[in-house]
Design a protein around this motif. Structure first.
Motif, PDB file in Angstrom:
ATOM      1  N   LYS A 321       2.421  -1.790  -9.563  1.00  0.00           N
ATOM      2  CA  LYS A 321       1.823  -0.539  -9.102  1.00  0.00           C
ATOM      3  C   LYS A 321       0.815  -0.863  -8.012  1.00  0.00           C
ATOM      4  O   LYS A 321      -0.095  -1.666  -8.212  1.00  0.00           O
ATOM      5  CB  LYS A 321       1.172   0.198 -10.260  1.00  0.00           C
ATOM      6  CG  LYS A 321       0.691   1.604  -9.893  1.00  0.00           C
ATOM      7  CD  LYS A 321       0.025   2.272 -11.079  1.00  0.00           C
ATOM      8  CE  LYS A 321       1.017   2.629 -12.172  1.00  0.00           C
ATOM      9  NZ  LYS A 321       1.960   3.678 -11.747  1.00  0.00           N
ATOM     10  N   LEU A 322       0.982  -0.202  -6.828  1.00  0.00           N
ATOM     11  CA  LEU A 322       0.128  -0.469  -5.673  1.00  0.00           C
ATOM     12  C   LEU A 322      -0.487   0.832  -5.172  1.00  0.00           C
ATOM     13  O   LEU A 322       0.079   1.918  -5.337  1.00  0.00           O
ATOM     14  CB  LEU A 322       0.921  -1.118  -4.544  1.00  0.00           C
ATOM     15  CG  LEU A 322       1.632  -2.445  -4.864  1.00  0.00           C
ATOM     16  CD1 LEU A 322       2.471  -2.895  -3.674  1.00  0.00           C
ATOM     17  CD2 LEU A 322       0.616  -3.519  -5.247  1.00  0.00           C
ATOM     18  N   GLN A 323      -1.655   0.672  -4.513  1.00  0.00           N
ATOM     19  CA  GLN A 323      -2.310   1.800  -3.850  1.00  0.00           C
ATOM     20  C   GLN A 323      -2.766   1.319  -2.474  1.00  0.00           C
ATOM     21  O   GLN A 323      -3.474   0.331  -2.367  1.00  0.00           O
ATOM     22  CB  GLN A 323      -3.507   2.279  -4.665  1.00  0.00           C
ATOM     23  CG  GLN A 323      -4.115   3.572  -4.161  1.00  0.00           C
ATOM     24  CD  GLN A 323      -5.284   4.014  -5.017  1.00  0.00           C
ATOM     25  OE1 GLN A 323      -6.367   3.366  -5.005  1.00  0.00           O
ATOM     26  NE2 GLN A 323      -5.084   5.077  -5.793  1.00  0.00           N
ATOM     27  N   VAL A 325      -4.765   1.513   1.016  1.00  0.00           N
ATOM     28  CA  VAL A 325      -6.032   2.047   1.501  1.00  0.00           C
ATOM     29  C   VAL A 325      -6.218   1.615   2.953  1.00  0.00           C
ATOM     30  O   VAL A 325      -6.009   0.436   3.297  1.00  0.00           O
ATOM     31  CB  VAL A 325      -7.218   1.519   0.652  1.00  0.00           C
ATOM     32  CG1 VAL A 325      -8.542   2.100   1.149  1.00  0.00           C
ATOM     33  CG2 VAL A 325      -7.004   1.850  -0.816  1.00  0.00           C
ATOM     34  N   VAL A 331      -7.118   6.573   0.724  1.00  0.00           N
ATOM     35  CA  VAL A 331      -5.811   6.239   0.135  1.00  0.00           C
ATOM     36  C   VAL A 331      -4.727   6.936   0.960  1.00  0.00           C
ATOM     37  O   VAL A 331      -4.761   8.166   1.135  1.00  0.00           O
ATOM     38  CB  VAL A 331      -5.745   6.671  -1.337  1.00  0.00           C
ATOM     39  CG1 VAL A 331      -4.349   6.414  -1.892  1.00  0.00           C
ATOM     40  CG2 VAL A 331      -6.797   5.933  -2.165  1.00  0.00           C
ATOM     41  N   GLY A 334       1.156   4.948  -2.018  1.00  0.00           N
ATOM     42  CA  GLY A 334       1.222   4.031  -3.126  1.00  0.00           C
ATOM     43  C   GLY A 334       2.307   4.430  -4.095  1.00  0.00           C
ATOM     44  O   GLY A 334       3.090   5.338  -3.851  1.00  0.00           O
ATOM     45  N   GLY A 335       2.332   3.697  -5.281  1.00  0.00           N
ATOM     46  CA  GLY A 335       3.328   3.979  -6.285  1.00  0.00           C
ATOM     47  C   GLY A 335       3.839   2.723  -6.939  1.00  0.00           C
ATOM     48  O   GLY A 335       3.262   1.642  -6.799  1.00  0.00           O
ATOM     49  N   ASP A 336       4.961   2.846  -7.667  1.00  0.00           N
ATOM     50  CA  ASP A 336       5.600   1.714  -8.327  1.00  0.00           C
ATOM     51  C   ASP A 336       6.612   1.105  -7.379  1.00  0.00           C
ATOM     52  O   ASP A 336       7.407   1.822  -6.756  1.00  0.00           O
ATOM     53  CB  ASP A 336       6.293   2.154  -9.603  1.00  0.00           C
ATOM     54  CG  ASP A 336       5.292   2.596 -10.676  1.00  0.00           C
ATOM     55  OD1 ASP A 336       4.143   2.151 -10.623  1.00  0.00           O
ATOM     56  OD2 ASP A 336       5.680   3.423 -11.535  1.00  0.00           O
ATOM     57  N   ASP A 375      -1.694  -0.677 -14.043  1.00  0.00           N
ATOM     58  CA  ASP A 375      -2.880  -0.343 -13.257  1.00  0.00           C
ATOM     59  C   ASP A 375      -2.613  -0.631 -11.791  1.00  0.00           C
ATOM     60  O   ASP A 375      -2.101  -1.699 -11.424  1.00  0.00           O
ATOM     61  CB  ASP A 375      -4.087  -1.163 -13.733  1.00  0.00           C
ATOM     62  CG  ASP A 375      -4.432  -0.881 -15.202  1.00  0.00           C
ATOM     63  OD1 ASP A 375      -4.309   0.326 -15.591  1.00  0.00           O
ATOM     64  OD2 ASP A 375      -4.752  -1.824 -15.933  1.00  0.00           O
ATOM     65  N   ALA A 376      -3.024   0.324 -10.929  1.00  0.00           N
ATOM     66  CA  ALA A 376      -2.749   0.188  -9.505  1.00  0.00           C
ATOM     67  C   ALA A 376      -3.662  -0.848  -8.870  1.00  0.00           C
ATOM     68  O   ALA A 376      -4.876  -0.886  -9.135  1.00  0.00           O
ATOM     69  CB  ALA A 376      -2.933   1.530  -8.807  1.00  0.00           C
ATOM     70  N   THR A 377      -3.081  -1.694  -8.048  1.00  0.00           N
ATOM     71  CA  THR A 377      -3.822  -2.685  -7.269  1.00  0.00           C
ATOM     72  C   THR A 377      -3.942  -2.165  -5.845  1.00  0.00           C
ATOM     73  O   THR A 377      -2.936  -1.788  -5.229  1.00  0.00           O
ATOM     74  CB  THR A 377      -3.104  -4.047  -7.274  1.00  0.00           C
ATOM     75  OG1 THR A 377      -2.939  -4.482  -8.625  1.00  0.00           O
ATOM     76  CG2 THR A 377      -3.897  -5.068  -6.479  1.00  0.00           C
ATOM     77  N   GLN A 378      -5.208  -2.118  -5.321  1.00  0.00           N
ATOM     78  CA  GLN A 378      -5.398  -1.636  -3.957  1.00  0.00           C
ATOM     79  C   GLN A 378      -5.003  -2.718  -2.959  1.00  0.00           C
ATOM     80  O   GLN A 378      -5.341  -3.884  -3.110  1.00  0.00           O
ATOM     81  CB  GLN A 378      -6.841  -1.221  -3.723  1.00  0.00           C
ATOM     82  CG  GLN A 378      -7.214   0.082  -4.396  1.00  0.00           C
ATOM     83  CD  GLN A 378      -8.539   0.628  -3.897  1.00  0.00           C
ATOM     84  OE1 GLN A 378      -9.369  -0.109  -3.306  1.00  0.00           O
ATOM     85  NE2 GLN A 378      -8.784   1.912  -4.147  1.00  0.00           N
TER      86      GLN A 378
END
Length: 724
Positions: A321-323, A325, A331, A334-336, A375-378
Motif C-alpha cells: 500500500k502506497l501514498q 505525496v 497527497v 496512491g493505493g494497493d 498501512d500506506a507508505t508515503q
C-alpha cells in the motif's frame, strides 16, 4: 337477316312468297319446294309489317326484326313463333298491331337444373370438399357456387363456366385468413431462450414453415408440421445450431468491476445443450483465473447476449500500500500495488503506476519487506514539467458516448500530441490517426470505430410484398458505423433495387425490397380440351410483379381455342397447371340466291329474261329477305301491274320465281301474215331443268292464264325494292 321497311301504300301490290294458295300455283311453279308467289285481294288482306324487339329483363336486346302480323288488337301468343330459341316471354295479354309500329317484348332464358359434380380444392390440388349440386344448365358465372364454398374458404378464380348434366368442375379455393400478433420464442432443446418476439402471422392452423423467416441466424428449426395461430397466443419453437456447437459471448471483469477481456467462444460441440466451464478457458486473459463459473452449465442460461463473469487475479506478486505525496506535501494518489511478480523480495519502482504527470523522486529497486499491505507508505513524487494534461471524450460515429477521462500527452512539450498516446476503450479503434494540437486543460472529442463487425437484422421482400427471407447479418467490418448493401447475402435469383451505404442500427429491422433478376415466375402449363384431350403446353413466364398471383391472360393459347376460366390464380415456381380450353367454332355461312324468270305467257314456257340476286350472305339455316324491282324485258310488258318482288330465301338455298310478260302491241298486219302461235299439242307437258330447278309448267300457261283472269284481276302488286 336484313330488315326491310315496307310502306303501307306498297302493301296493295305485295306478292308474298310465303303463302301458296291453289289459285296461284299455275302462275308460279317451284319444283324445289320453295315458296311460290301468290296474289291476294286487297280488300281482305289484314297483315301488316311491325317491328318486334325481344329484350331481357335488363332491357338488353336479344333478337328481333320486322314480322308480318294481323292488324289490330292481338294476343302476345301470336309472337311465340318468333321468340328466340332458349327463351320464353315473361308477359301475356293483348297488344296493338299497327303498320310500321314497334313492340318491345321481355323474355327470359329457359333454364333447367341439372346435377353437376363440383370439387373444391386448394392451390396444390388437395381436395377440400364438394359433391353433386343442382345447377342451372348452360353458361353460368362462378358466383352461383358461392353458397357451396366450404366455410373459412373463398374462391380464387372468377368468370364463367359451363354447367352440363353429369359434368364436373374443379374450383380452387384458399383459406380466408386474418393476421394476428402472436409471441414466438425460439429455444434450444434444453428450453433455453435464444431469440424471438411478437410477430404478425395469419390466424388459424399454419405450418411451422411460415416461421422460417424469423429463425435466428445460425440456427434451424427441429420441429415440423402445423400449429395454431391465435391472437395474443404464444408458441415455443425448438431450434438447434447449424454449426457444431453454440457461440457464446463473455465479458470478463476483475474484482473491482474493471473489464479485463472477453469475446466469443464455441461451446457444446455435441449439441446436447450443456457445456463445461473448461470450454471457455481459451479466452480467459493471462494473469486471471475463473473461480466463479465452474462445472457443467446449460447453454440456454448464457445464449442470446453477453455474459459478464468476474475473474480472480493470479497473484505471484506481493501487495503493498502506497501514498504519493508531492513537493508541497499534498497527497496526489496512491493505493494497493502488485510488485515483485517473481517473488524474490525485490521490486523496481517502474512496477508501480504513478498518477498522470508525476515521477518518483527515487528510482531503482526496493525491498518488499520495507512496505506493508495494510498501512500506506508515503512515497515522494514530483510534477513532470514536460507533457500536457487534456480531457478526452470518446464517441462512436453515431455520437454515442464511449467514456473518456484525463490523459497526459505531448511529453516533449512541443504542443503537439498523437492520437496513439490515448488509451482507448476495449473493443474500439481509432477512426483518425496522426498528430493534433493540444493545450493544458483542453477538452477534446475523439471519434472511434468499433473493432469488428456489427450484427443487423434484415427482412427481404419482393416488389409485390412477398417475404423472401432474411435474418441477422455481420456488416461494417471497419466499424465506422456505416455498411453497404453489397455486404448482404441476397436470396438466390434476386438483386438489389437500392444500393449504396446505410447507417448501422443494431436495434432496427431493415426491410429491403429486391428485384427478381428474371422477371416473372416460371410455371408449366398443360392445355386440355373439354373432353380431356391434350392440346400441348409448355413453360411460361407469368407474375412479373412477383406477388405470387398470375392472370390467365398472361398465357399463350393454342390457335383456335379460348379460355373457359379467366381472372387471377395463385402460382408456385416450377409447378404444373392443367387448364381446360374451349374450341372456337367458325359459323358456316353461304349466299341466299333468288332467281327471277320472266316468262312469255303467249307461248307458255319461253323465258325471255332471267335475273339472279345473290348478294346476301349469312349463317346457314337462317333466312334472308329480298325485295327487288321488277325489270321488264325490252319489247314486253307485264301481264299484271306488279311493282316489286319480295321473297324469303334460306342462306345456302336457291329460290326461283316467275313473272309473266307479254309482247307489246304492234300495228296490225295484212290478213294471212300472222304467224301461228307456238302452242304445245293438247295433253302434252313442257319442262325445263335449269341448275337442278324444275321450271316446268304443268299446262299451257297461256290457257291457264285465260281461266285465271278473274283471279289475276285481284292480285296485289309486288312491293317496290327497298334499299338494304
Amino acid at each position: 337477316m336484313n330488315r326491310k321497311k315496307i310502306t303501307k301504300a306498297a302493301l296493295s301490290g305485295l306478292v308474298a312468297v310465303t303463302m301458296v294458295p291453289a289459285m296461284a300455283a299455275p302462275l308460279v311453279a317451284n319444283a324445289e319446294g320453295n315458296d311460290a308467289a301468290q296474289t291476294s285481294d286487297a280488300s281482305t288482306r289484314k297483315d301488316v309489317i311491325m317491328n318486334i324487339r325481344f329484350v331481357d329483363e335488363n332491357g338488353n336486346f336479344i333478337s328481333g326484326g320486322d314480322h308480318f302480323l294481323p292488324e289490330g288488337v292481338q294476343n302476345r301468343s301470336i309472337l311465340a313463333q318468333y321468340v328466340p330459341e332458349g327463351y320464353e316471354m315473361t308477359a301475356s295479354g293483348d297488344f296493338m298491331v299497327v303498320e310500321g309500329g314497334s313492340e318491345e317484348v321481355t323474355v327470359k332464358k329457359v333454364t333447367s337444373n341439372v346435377i353437376m359434380n363440383i370439387r373444391f380444392v386448394d392451390e396444390n390440388g388437395t381436395f377440400i370438399s364438394g359433391g353433386d349440386y343442382f345447377l342451372p344448365e348452360g353458361v353460368q358465372n362462378r358466383s352461383i357456387l358461392a353458397q357451396y364454398v366450404p366455410e373459412g374458404y373463398e374462391m380464387t378464380a372468377s368468370g364463367d363456366f359451363m354447367v352440363v348434366e353429369g359434368g364436373s368442375e374443379e374450383v380452387t379455393v384458399k383459406k380466408v385468413t386474418s393476421n394476428v400478433i402472436m409471441n414466438i420464442q425460439f429455444v434450444d432443446k434444453a428450453g433455453g431462450f435464444i431469440a424471438g418476439g411478437d410477430y404478425t402471422l395469419p390466424e388459424g392452423i399454419q405450418n411451422y414453415s411460415i416461421l422460417q423467416q424469423y429463425v435466428p441466424e445460425g440456427y434451424k428449426m427441429t420441429v415440423s408440421g402445423d400449429f395454431t395461430v391465435v391472437e395474443g397466443g404464444s408458441e415455443k419453437v425448438t431450434v438447434e445450431s447449424i454449426y457444431d456447437g453454440t457461440i457464446l459471448n463473455f465479458v470478463f471483469v476483475d474484482a473491482n468491476g474493471n473489464e479485463v477481456g472477453g469475446g466469443d467462444v464455441i461451446v457444446d460441440k455435441d449439441n446436447n445443450g450443456i457445456f463445461h466451464s473448461s470450454e471457455i478457458e481459451s479466452i480467459i486473459p493471462e494473469g486471471y483465473k475463473n473461480e466463479n463459473l465452474l462445472g457443467d452449465l446449460f447453454v440456454a442460461d448464457y445464449i442470446g447476449g453477453s455474459n459478464t463473469i468476474t475473474l480472480s487475479k493470479v497473484y505471484n506478486s506481493t501487495i503493498i500500500k502506497l501514498q504519493f505525496v508531492d513537493e508541497a506535501g499534498e497527497v496526489v494518489g496512491g493505493g494497493d500495488y502488485f510488485v515483485d511478480e517473481d517473488g524474490d523480495g525485490i521490486f523496481n519502482w517502474k512496477e508501480v503506476e504513478l498518477p498522470a504527470g508525476y515521477a518518483f523522486n527515487e528510482t531503482g529497486d526496493a525491498f518488499v519487506k520495507d512496505f506493508s499491505a495494510d498501512d500506506a507508505t508515503q512515497v515522494k513524487v514530483h510534477k513532470i514539467q514536460k507533457g500536457t494534461i487534456i480531457n478526452v471524450v470518446f464517441e462512436d460515429p453515431q455520437g454515442n458516448n464511449l467514456g473518456g477521462g484525463d490523459f497526459l500527452v505531448d511529453l516533449d512539450g512541443d504542443g503537439i500530441a498523437n492520437y496513439s498516446e490515448l488509451a482507448l476503450p476495449v473493443g474500439y479503434k481509432l477512426n483518425v490517426t496522426g498528430d493534433f494540437f493540444v493545450e493544458e486543460g483542453g477538452h477534446y472529442t475523439v471519434v472511434l470505430n468499433r473493432d469488428g463487425a456489427a450484427i443487423i437484422h434484415v427482412v427481404f421482400k419482393s416488389e409485390g410484398g412477398k417475404n423472401l427471407g432474411g435474418g441477422d447479418y455481420f456488416v461494417d467490418e471497419d466499424g465506422d458505423g456505416i455498411f453497404n448493401y453489397s455486404e448482404l447475402t441476397l436470396p438466390e435469383g434476386y438483386e438489389l433495387i437500392v444500393t449504396g451505404d446505410e447507417f448501422v442500427d443494431t436495434e432496427k429491422t431493415y426491410e429491403i425490397v429486391l428485384n427478381k433478376e428474371i422477371e416473372g415466375t416460371i410455371i408449366n402449363v398443360v392445355y386440355v380440351d373439354e373432353e380431356g384431350n391434350n392440346l400441348g403446353g409448355g413453360d411460361f413466364f407469368v407474375d412479373p410483379d412477383d406477388d405470387g398471383i398470375a392472370n390467365y391472360s398472361e398465357l399463350d393459347l393454342p390457335e383456335g381455342y379460348e379460355l373457359i376460366v379467366t381472372g387471377d390464380f395463385f402460382v408456385t415456381p416450377g409447378k404444373s397447371y392443367t387448364i381446360t380450353l374451349h374450341k372456337i367454332t367458325e359459323e358456316e355461312t353461304a349466299a341466299a340466291t333468288l332467281v327471277v324468270r320472266y316468262v312469255d305467257q303467249e307461248n307458255g314456257n319461253e323465258v325471255v329474261l332471267e335475273k339472279t340476286y345473290n348478294d346476301q350472305v349469312g349463317p346457314v339455316g337462317e333466312t334472308a329477305t329480298y325485295i327487288e324491282d321488277v325489270v321488264v324485258p325490252e319489247g314486253y310488258e307485264l301481264v299484271q301491274d306488279i311493282e316489286g318482288i319480295a321473297a324469303d330465301v334460306e342462306y345456302g338455298q336457291t329460290k326461283v320465281m316467275y313473272v309473266f310478260v307479254t309482247k307489246t302491241a304492234q300495228e296490225p298486219t295484212q290478213p294471212g301474215d300472222e304467224e301461228e302461235p307456238n302452242t304445245p299439242a293438247e295433253g302434252t307437258e313442257e319442262s325445263e331443268q335449269t341448275d337442278g330447278t324444275d321450271t316446268g309448267v304443268a299446262m299451257s300457261l297461256a290457257g291457264v292464264f285465260g281461266t285465271m283472269s278473274a283471279a289475276l284481276a285481284g292480285m296485289v302488286a309486288l312491293l317496290r325494292r327497298k334499299q338494304k
